[in-house]
Design an enzyme around this catalytic site. Structure first.
Site, PDB file in Angstrom:
ATOM      1  N   GLN A  12     -10.703 -10.676  -1.657  1.00  0.00           N
ATOM      2  CA  GLN A  12     -10.288 -11.450  -0.487  1.00  0.00           C
ATOM      3  C   GLN A  12     -10.833 -12.875  -0.562  1.00  0.00           C
ATOM      4  OE1 GLN A  12      -8.253 -10.576   1.958  1.00  0.00           O
ATOM      5  NE2 GLN A  12      -7.970  -8.438   1.382  1.00  0.00           N
ATOM      6  N   ASP A  17      -3.286  -0.672   1.241  1.00  0.00           N
ATOM      7  CA  ASP A  17      -3.493  -2.124   1.281  1.00  0.00           C
ATOM      8  C   ASP A  17      -2.576  -2.758   0.246  1.00  0.00           C
ATOM      9  OD1 ASP A  17      -4.468  -4.667   1.706  1.00  0.00           O
ATOM     10  OD2 ASP A  17      -6.290  -4.363   0.516  1.00  0.00           O
ATOM     11  N   GLU A  77      -4.864   2.350  -8.384  1.00  0.00           N
ATOM     12  CA  GLU A  77      -4.654   0.917  -8.620  1.00  0.00           C
ATOM     13  C   GLU A  77      -4.005   0.745  -9.992  1.00  0.00           C
ATOM     14  OE1 GLU A  77      -4.347  -2.886  -9.023  1.00  0.00           O
ATOM     15  OE2 GLU A  77      -5.147  -2.171  -7.110  1.00  0.00           O
ATOM     16  N   CYS A  86      -0.795  -7.947   4.916  1.00  0.00           N
ATOM     17  CA  CYS A  86      -0.893  -9.406   4.964  1.00  0.00           C
ATOM     18  C   CYS A  86       0.454 -10.050   5.258  1.00  0.00           C
ATOM     19  CB  CYS A  86      -1.474  -9.955   3.670  1.00  0.00           C
ATOM     20  SG  CYS A  86      -0.533  -9.537   2.189  1.00  0.00           S
ATOM     21  N   TYR A 118      -3.411   1.237  -3.644  1.00  0.00           N
ATOM     22  CA  TYR A 118      -3.567  -0.184  -3.985  1.00  0.00           C
ATOM     23  C   TYR A 118      -5.051  -0.539  -3.826  1.00  0.00           C
ATOM     24  CZ  TYR A 118       1.379   0.230  -2.706  1.00  0.00           C
ATOM     25  OH  TYR A 118       2.682   0.645  -2.581  1.00  0.00           O
TER      26      TYR A 118
END
Length: 454
Positions: free
Chosen positions: A266, A380, A327, A407, A303
């Site tokens: 992030q 995510d 992932e 997001c 993810y």
């Protein structure tokens, strides 16, 4: 019609950091405005029959929420082609930015998600407190100084800077107000080199890494274009000694996370802490009278990156928590395996989420399905969202609770609608303003399966 000047009454905000007005009945999208303003614009694109696009040149009647732009180089009195991108809400008072972001989320949930009665709460990044309750770090009052990761670009002449908004043209600038002070200093000192990109990364140790990302090959004539301009060539893939592959440490809730310097983390210095805290709080709310999660159930972190949310689940469930992080990036998965080593039931697997979920749905044993039915799935996904295939695959596994970290409000709304059709109710949507002075916003949605017992 392009290059014509018109005066436009701005009435609303739209997804993507643009604002909406109407000219002779036609929708017109423009940046650098605020609902309630009258602005003079130049028409730039009339290629769509349903809407036009323009650029704001002058404010005729300013909103009371307008402020001098947080990034002087991007203010409205600078020529549109010279304004750097990345701070498209920087001319708006911070509290009103959040009101506009809330409006965008609610509009997406209603129009796309089919949730006309949705409610959304939004707040800024959460402060970090010491175990004794003392303040360790918090958001700045003006919403600046938060970016620990910045990408600049290098042209053929070696000039370094951000792109102008909505273009691939480099704009030299004198400051970087959204970056942390250390990253801002490094950005201004960054030297040119081969055409491509420079990534600046400041992990928890405070030292800024400058990672060159030269282009592999110039696009050939007639190659792919973006927005009418030729797209830049992709950056070269990392090599063995690439500084992007340096392992650095990030710290969240007293725990170190190993991550590649050039890997995903992030960008806001408080974002990982804030999101982890929100996910944990959402799960506690689903079980106010008992443990937040069942450690003997099977939990998934999809993810999963380097395992941030898998560790959040582990902290809630204790040392025996069964959690699998999935992932597609093998280096991130390698780091996740180390970051999750303290939980005996934790695993990190490398695969595309859609393929992994499809295989699990086809091969899961009765015991695995029973444990999944008592478990939590955290998603995510990237900006495009999880998509129908993944959502339906997750729903078919029937976990008791899903926490979706998003997001992009439109992708979130679309996927929540798919979950609803599969029998999941959205219990709550919260938002975090982790990108002050930009239109971006992070949302955390909590979903529960109808009839689930935990």
């Amino acid at each position: 019609m392009p290059d014509d000047l018109i005066d436009l009454d701005v009435t609303d905000v739209a997804h993507g950091g643009v604002f909406v007005g109407r000219h002779e009945g036609r929708v017109v999208f423009v940046p650098d405005a605020i609902p309630g303003e009258r602005v003079r614009i130049r028409i730039t694109d009339t290629g769509k029959s349903s809407f036009w696009r323009g650029e704001t040149l002058e404010i005729m009647d300013a909103s009371p929420h307008r402020r001098p732009h947080i990034w002087r180089a991007a203010d409205v009195d600078v020529a549109p082609e010279r304004r750097p991108g990345g701070a498209d809400f920087g001319h708006i008072e911070l509290g009103h930015q959040r009101a506009l972001k809330t409006r965008v989320i609610l509009d997406a949930l209603e129009r796309i998600g089919g949730m006309p009665d949705a409610a959304v709460t939004i707040e800024g990044a959460l402060p970090i407190l010491s175990p004794e309750g003392g303040l360790v770090a918090q958001e700045t009052d003006d919403g600046t100084g938060w970016r620990t990761r910045v990408s600049l670009h290098v042209d053929d002449e070696g000039r370094v800077g951000p792109y102008a908004a909505r273009s691939h043209r480099i704009i030299p600038v004198d400051d970087h107000p959204l970056a942390t002070p250390a990253v801002a200093r490094a950005a201004l000192q960054a030297a040119g080199g081969r055409r491509g990109r420079l990534d600046l990364v400041q992990p928890a140790d405070g030292r800024v890494r400058v990672i060159p990302r030269p282009e592999t090959e110039r696009p050939r004539r007639g190659g792919p274009r973006r927005g009418g301009r030729r797209a830049p060539a992709p950056a070269a893939a990392p090599t063995k000694n690439d500084p992007a592959l340096e392992t650095v440490l990030e710290r969240v809730n007293g725990r170190d996370f190993r991550v590649d310097a050039g890997g995903f983390w992030q960008v806001h210095r408080l974002a990982a802490h804030s999101l982890s805290s929100y996910v944990a709080a959402a799960l506690r709310e689903t079980q106010p009278d008992g443990p937040a999660i069942d450690p003997d159930a099977w939990h998934l972190d999809l993810y999963g990156g380097v395992g941030l949310f898998a560790a959040t689940l582990g902290d809630l469930g204790g040392p025996a928590t069964r959690v699998t992080s999935v992932e597609s990036d093998p280096r991130a998965t390698d780091h996740a395996g180390e970051n999750l080593a303290e939980w005996v039931g934790a695993r990190a697997e490398t695969e595309r989420v859609d393929r992994w979920i499809a295989r699990l749905a086809a091969e899961a044993s009765d015991l695995q399905r029973e444990r999944l039915s008592r478990g939590v799935v955290v998603l995510d996904p990237p900006r495009a969202g999880a998509g129908r295939e993944v959502v339906e695959g997750v729903a078919a596994l029937a976990p008791a609770t899903v926490v979706y970290v998003a997001c992009d409000p439109v992708a979130l709304a679309r996927d929540l609608a798919t979950f609803r059709l599969a029998g999941y109710e959205t219990a709550r949507v919260s938002a975090l303003d982790l990108f002050p002075h930009s239109h971006h916003v992070e949302a955390v949605a909590t979903l529960t399966r109808e009839g689930a017992e935990r």
